[in-house]
Design an enzyme around this catalytic site. Structure first.
Site, short mmCIF file in Angstrom:
data_model
loop_
_atom_site.label_atom_id
_atom_site.label_comp_id
_atom_site.label_asym_id
_atom_site.label_seq_id
_atom_site.Cartn_x
_atom_site.Cartn_y
_atom_site.Cartn_z
N ALA A 141 156.08 -126.49 69.10
CA ALA A 141 155.95 -126.19 67.67
C ALA A 141 154.48 -126.18 67.27
O ALA A 141 153.65 -126.85 67.89
CB ALA A 141 156.71 -127.24 66.86
N CYS A 153 148.14 -109.86 71.52
CA CYS A 153 149.32 -109.19 72.09
C CYS A 153 150.61 -109.41 71.31
O CYS A 153 151.27 -108.43 70.91
CB CYS A 153 149.51 -109.63 73.54
SG CYS A 153 148.21 -109.05 74.65
N GLU A 203 145.58 -114.88 77.92
CA GLU A 203 144.21 -115.29 77.67
C GLU A 203 144.07 -116.78 77.99
O GLU A 203 144.92 -117.59 77.63
CB GLU A 203 143.81 -115.02 76.23
CG GLU A 203 143.69 -113.53 75.92
CD GLU A 203 143.13 -113.29 74.54
OE1 GLU A 203 142.31 -114.09 74.06
OE2 GLU A 203 143.51 -112.28 73.93
N LEU A 218 148.80 -110.55 81.42
CA LEU A 218 147.75 -111.56 81.51
C LEU A 218 147.73 -112.41 80.25
O LEU A 218 147.70 -111.90 79.14
CB LEU A 218 146.39 -110.89 81.71
CG LEU A 218 146.26 -109.91 82.87
CD1 LEU A 218 144.84 -109.33 82.91
CD2 LEU A 218 146.60 -110.58 84.20
N GLY A 262 150.07 -116.07 67.64
CA GLY A 262 149.14 -114.99 67.29
C GLY A 262 148.50 -114.43 68.54
O GLY A 262 149.10 -114.37 69.60
#
Length: 440
Positions: A250, A258, A151, A149, A255
């Site tokens: 880019a 996961c 976010e 999944l 981050g």
């Protein structure tokens, strides 16, 4: 087909799974030990920034197919129990299974014989085979079913998945089929594997995406140095079916909850197995360097020099979440850049549509979060776009220009319309677009 499903954990994965399974006709009981969260969910209040999730929760509650509790004993009659517990990065990159293992010990005293225990949590290779011992039960089949999944797209990803991965031992095919049946209405292809393969698949998928994202950022640096435009390069690359357009944008780095921990866990597992996974290790190092590159770019834009001082300099920041469509600040490159600027003495005002001024968990001291995007421009020597929220394109840039001290925008997501910025008087500095390369 299982009609009664238990979900342990009401975070992104757990709450999305519970609400979506209720939409698919299951009767779902979702358990979490956070009393405050459960009380709010009882009232249909969803605090996660996730499109469509609030509506599904309200629908499930109204249809009496979804309920919330803090009592694990409420799972005594479920036919399938999904483990959706946090497994954060621990020392050295290994996953911290503390919460996961603690719950299993209690869960083993509750579940009825034959209940299928499903690991949706991202767990190290070999965990599935340890679970019966942690449960203290040999009559509970264990199946791995990693989640994929994203976010900001979690509901769509659950209801319209690319694939369903089911990991079970050869003697547990009936249990595996029961889990696969949960997703029958989605029409997605089901891949049956052994448990270790399912566990590796999740880590391998996210680590590959991390490598791809870091590749795009190094490519942006090259484009900047030779006068090319990385946005056009990656657009052309994305038309190739072998490459695809995703994760080629880019930016300030990757981050979230996961990619960093899964890349770290894969590196830990590879090292433990005697495998040198240098490709992933270098992607992680590149990501950290990207934060520093953005800070240098901002410093150069503000002071004219990569060595200039930021002490007392006001900087307005647009975006704190690790990506648009969520308020998640975990391992956010935007937060890493903001905190680095603050440590160098800059005075930061930041706005993010998914982060309220009262919710600053994960943001260091010295950063002021405001609910009005126009306030970040007040006497700012630069505006910095760190998250690709589309609404930033539609801001009144003339109004921002009137409030700012110096008209320069460092657009680390290559998001904004340069013509609109120019009309408002702003100088635009992108990433990998041939301009604004920091010295040194």
């Amino acid at each position: 087909m299982a009609s009664r499903v238990g979900v342990v954990g009401a975070g992104y994965v757990g709450l999305t799974s519970a609400a979506c399974l209720a939409r698919l006709g299951r009767h779902v009981t979702c358990v979490d030990n956070d009393r405050h969260k459960i009380d709010r969910l009882h009232d249909g209040e969803v605090t996660l920034v996730e499109p469509g999730l609030s509506e599904l929760v309200a629908e499930g509650i109204a249809g009496r197919r979804l309920r919330f509790t803090t009592d694990l004993a409420a799972l005594a009659d479920v036919e399938v129990a999904l483990l959706c517990l946090p497994t954060p990065m621990g020392p050295g990159g290994v996953a911290d299974l503390g919460a996961f293992e603690t719950v299993l010990a209690d869960l083993g005293r509750v579940l009825r014989p034959g209940c299928v225990v499903v690991t949706k949590s991202t767990v190290p290779m070999g965990t599935a085979r340890r679970i019966p011992g942690l449960l203290g039960r040999s009559d509970l089949p264990v199946v791995g079913n990693p989640e994929f999944l994203r976010e900001g797209h979690a509901v769509a990803d659950f209801l319209r998945p690319d694939r369903i991965v089911i990991g079970a031992d050869a003697g547990q095919r009936a249990a595996a089929d029961r889990v696969a049946a949960l997703y029958a209405a989605t029409g997605a292809p089901v891949l049956h594997t052994d448990p270790a393969t399912a566990e590796v698949t999740k880590y391998a998928s996210n680590a590959f995406l991390a490598v791809k994202a870091s590749y795009a950022n190094v490519l942006a640096d090259l484009c900047e140095r030779v006068g090319a435009d990385v946005t056009q390069v990656t657009r052309a690359m994305g038309f190739d079916d072998r490459i695809g357009p995703d994760f080629l944008a880019a930016g300030p780095g990757w981050g979230g909850s996961c990619l960093p921990k899964d890349a770290g866990a894969l590196l830990w597992a590879a090292e433990a197995a005697g495998v040198d996974f240098a490709l992933v290790r270098d992607a992680v190092k590149t990501n950290t360097r990207q934060h520093s590159m953005v800070v240098r770019k901002v410093r150069c834009a503000v002071t004219g020099s990569a060595a200039g001082s930021l002490v007392g300099v006001r900087i307005g920041v647009l975006g704190l979440a690790f990506k648009a469509g969520t308020g998640d600040l975990r391992a956010s490159p935007a937060v890493a850049v903001v905190e680095a600027l603050a440590r160098q003495g800059a005075l930061i005002s930041a706005h993010d549509p998914g982060v309220s001024a009262d919710d600053r968990v994960g943001i260091g001291a010295g950063v002021r979060v405001v609910d009005d995007p126009y306030r970040v421009a007040e006497k700012a020597m630069a505006l910095v776009v760190l998250t690709e929220w589309p609404e930033f394109r539609d801001l009144d840039w003339r109004m921002l220009a009137a409030a700012a001290e110096q008209l320069v925008v460092v657009d680390t997501r290559n998001l904004l319309d340069q013509e609109i910025l120019a009309q408002a008087g702003f100088r635009h500095i992108g990433i990998g677009t041939g301009g604004g390369r920091p010295e040194g």
